[in-house]
Design a protein around this motif. Sequence first.
Motif, PDB file in Angstrom:
ATOM      1  N   VAL A  61       0.700  -1.140  -0.038  1.00  0.00           N
ATOM      2  CA  VAL A  61      -0.049   0.261  -0.498  1.00  0.00           C
ATOM      3  C   VAL A  61       0.827   1.775   0.085  1.00  0.00           C
ATOM      4  N   GLY A  62       0.811   2.102  -0.969  1.00  0.00           N
ATOM      5  CA  GLY A  62       1.519   3.544  -1.214  1.00  0.00           C
ATOM      6  C   GLY A  62       0.773   4.862  -1.523  1.00  0.00           C
ATOM      7  N   ARG A  63       1.449   5.622  -1.142  1.00  0.00           N
ATOM      8  CA  ARG A  63       0.332   7.103  -1.510  1.00  0.00           C
ATOM      9  C   ARG A  63       1.021   7.978  -2.260  1.00  0.00           C
ATOM     10  N   SER A  64       1.043   8.796  -2.903  1.00  0.00           N
ATOM     11  CA  SER A  64       1.638   9.663  -3.341  1.00  0.00           C
ATOM     12  C   SER A  64       1.003  10.962  -3.899  1.00  0.00           C
ATOM     13  N   PHE A  65       1.263  11.895  -4.406  1.00  0.00           N
ATOM     14  CA  PHE A  65       0.846  13.540  -4.976  1.00  0.00           C
ATOM     15  C   PHE A  65       1.442  13.086  -6.585  1.00  0.00           C
ATOM     16  N   SER A  66       0.644  13.917  -7.509  1.00  0.00           N
ATOM     17  CA  SER A  66       1.068  13.362  -8.594  1.00  0.00           C
ATOM     18  C   SER A  66       1.929  14.201  -9.021  1.00  0.00           C
ATOM     19  N   GLY A  67       2.504  15.482  -8.516  1.00  0.00           N
ATOM     20  CA  GLY A  67       2.895  16.487  -8.398  1.00  0.00           C
ATOM     21  C   GLY A  67       4.410  16.428  -7.745  1.00  0.00           C
ATOM     22  N   TYR A 110      -4.483  21.866  -6.010  1.00  0.00           N
ATOM     23  CA  TYR A 110      -2.610  22.036  -5.830  1.00  0.00           C
ATOM     24  C   TYR A 110      -2.960  22.312  -4.702  1.00  0.00           C
ATOM     25  N   SER A 111      -3.174  23.952  -4.674  1.00  0.00           N
ATOM     26  CA  SER A 111      -2.213  24.287  -3.029  1.00  0.00           C
ATOM     27  C   SER A 111      -2.594  23.920  -1.790  1.00  0.00           C
ATOM     28  N   ALA A 112      -4.157  22.830  -2.197  1.00  0.00           N
ATOM     29  CA  ALA A 112      -4.487  22.390  -0.747  1.00  0.00           C
ATOM     30  C   ALA A 112      -3.671  20.902  -0.192  1.00  0.00           C
ATOM     31  N   THR A 113      -3.824  20.299  -1.365  1.00  0.00           N
ATOM     32  CA  THR A 113      -2.615  19.027  -1.473  1.00  0.00           C
ATOM     33  C   THR A 113      -0.762  19.263  -0.760  1.00  0.00           C
ATOM     34  N   ARG A 114      -0.599  20.532  -1.170  1.00  0.00           N
ATOM     35  CA  ARG A 114       0.716  20.977  -1.422  1.00  0.00           C
ATOM     36  C   ARG A 114       0.958  21.721   1.122  1.00  0.00           C
ATOM     37  N   GLU A 115      -0.141  22.130   0.466  1.00  0.00           N
ATOM     38  CA  GLU A 115       0.194  22.603   2.475  1.00  0.00           C
ATOM     39  C   GLU A 115      -0.213  21.237   2.791  1.00  0.00           C
ATOM     40  N   ASN A 116      -0.740  20.518   2.816  1.00  0.00           N
ATOM     41  CA  ASN A 116      -0.678  19.411   3.889  1.00  0.00           C
ATOM     42  C   ASN A 116      -0.471  18.264   3.823  1.00  0.00           C
ATOM     43  N   ILE A 117       0.241  18.248   2.804  1.00  0.00           N
ATOM     44  CA  ILE A 117       0.964  16.589   2.308  1.00  0.00           C
ATOM     45  C   ILE A 117       1.815  16.748   3.428  1.00  0.00           C
ATOM     46  N   ASP A 118       2.268  14.834   4.663  1.00  0.00           N
ATOM     47  CA  ASP A 118       3.452  15.037   4.673  1.00  0.00           C
ATOM     48  C   ASP A 118       4.124  13.931   3.922  1.00  0.00           C
ATOM     49  N   ILE A 153      -2.354  14.531   4.750  1.00  0.00           N
ATOM     50  CA  ILE A 153      -2.120  13.786   3.836  1.00  0.00           C
ATOM     51  C   ILE A 153      -0.304  13.152   3.220  1.00  0.00           C
ATOM     52  N   LEU A 154      -0.860  11.543   4.368  1.00  0.00           N
ATOM     53  CA  LEU A 154       0.917  10.749   4.304  1.00  0.00           C
ATOM     54  C   LEU A 154       1.036   9.973   3.332  1.00  0.00           C
ATOM     55  N   THR A 155       1.890  10.443   2.933  1.00  0.00           N
ATOM     56  CA  THR A 155       2.373   9.961   1.259  1.00  0.00           C
ATOM     57  C   THR A 155       3.769   9.098   1.641  1.00  0.00           C
ATOM     58  N   GLY A 156       3.983   8.111   0.630  1.00  0.00           N
ATOM     59  CA  GLY A 156       4.599   7.278   0.857  1.00  0.00           C
ATOM     60  C   GLY A 156       4.635   5.166   0.567  1.00  0.00           C
ATOM     61  N   LEU A 157       5.266   5.169   1.034  1.00  0.00           N
ATOM     62  CA  LEU A 157       5.073   2.926   1.327  1.00  0.00           C
ATOM     63  C   LEU A 157       4.483   3.452   2.760  1.00  0.00           C
TER      64      LEU A 157
END
Length: 349
Positions: free
Chosen positions: A184-190, A230-238, A301-305
Motif C-alpha cells: 500500500v502506497g500513497r503519493s501526489f501527482s506533483g 494543488y494548493s490544499a495538497t501541497r499545504e497538507n502533504i506529509d 495526507i501521509l504519502t510514501g510506502l
Amino acid sequence: MSYIKPKFRHPKLPTNALGYTVADYDGSISTLCAGCGHDSISAAIRNACFLSSIQPHRIAKMSGIGCSSKTPTYFLGKSHGFNSVHGRMPSVATGASVANRDLTYIGISGDGDTASIGMGQFIHLIRRNVNMTYIVANNGCYGLTKGQDSATTDLGSISKIGFENPFDGIDLASLALLQGASFVGRSFSGDKDQLVPLIRAAMAHKGFAFIDVVSPCVTFANHAGASKSYSATRENIDPMPLDFVPMREEIRTQYDAGTSQAVTLHDGSVIHLHKASSDYAANDRQAALSEVQTANAEGKILTGLLYLDPDSQNLTHTLQLATRPLNELGKNELCPGSHVLNSINEGLR
C-alpha cells in the motif's frame, strides 16, 4: 490543433539496460485538460517502466471508465491495453493475469471507478492478491461528468458551484490496509521524485500493489475550499521520500541511523524510506493504519510506502497454477485425456 506526435527523437537520448529510450514508452498526445494531475501520473508510469527496463510489449494496461481510465492511451503505446466497463477492470485484470502470469499488469482507475461502482470488485482484487500494480488517480470528483462529488470527496470540501460535501470521504489507502493488501502506497501527482520509485517498487512486488495518488482536477476541484486542489495538497502533504534500487545494481546507503529504513522486496530489489519519524515500520499493518488515520485526523495526507507484506503469496501461487503462462501450453498439456480425468475422480472418492 494536431494530435499527431512527431516521430523525430534526439539521436542521443539515454537508453536503459534493454537499449530502449524513454520515447519508446510514450503514447498518444493527451487530450485531458492542460495541467491535469493525471498527465503527471502517466509521465511517472512511463519513466518508471523505462528506468526499470521493462520491455514495453511485456506490459498490460487495464482501465475502467473515467478521466483516469483514458490515460493508458497516453503512455506505453507499444503495450497491450484493455479499456473495460465502468468499475469492472478488476475482473479483466484477474482473468488476464491468470492466463499469462509473465506479463507486468498495471491497472489505472479513478475514485469513481474504484470507490463507487467498482468497490465490490476492488475488494475482491485485494482479497485474491492478484499480481498487479493498481493506481487510483484520486481527484475527489467526477471530472468527466462536470465535477460532482465522488465517494472520496472529503467532508466539508467545497464544490466549484459552492456546495459543501456533508459526507465523510472513503480513504482508499486505509481501506486497502484494512482489507489485507500486500503493498500500500500513497503519493501526489506533483511529486515525481516520490511517485516514480514508488511505482517501480510496486511493479517489482509479487502480489497486489495499491497506490492512491492525489491528482487534482484543474477544471472542477482546484479552487479555494476544494480539499484535493494543488494548493490544499501541497499545504497538507506529509511526504516520505523514497529511493528504489533494483537487484541488479549495487545496494548502498549512506544515511544516518534512525533516518532511513531499507525494505527488501521479493525479487531482491530494495526501497529506501527516508522519513522524519524513526519508528515507522513499513511491515507493520496495524502501525501503518494508525499512522494514516492519525494524519487524516490532523488534516494531513501521509504519502510514501505505507505498508509492505514481506511474506506475500499472489493469486497464481495460491491457486497452484502452471508455472508457464496458459497461452504457451500446448493441446496435450491443456487436454491431457480421459485417463487423467479418471485418476482425478478416483482421488476424490
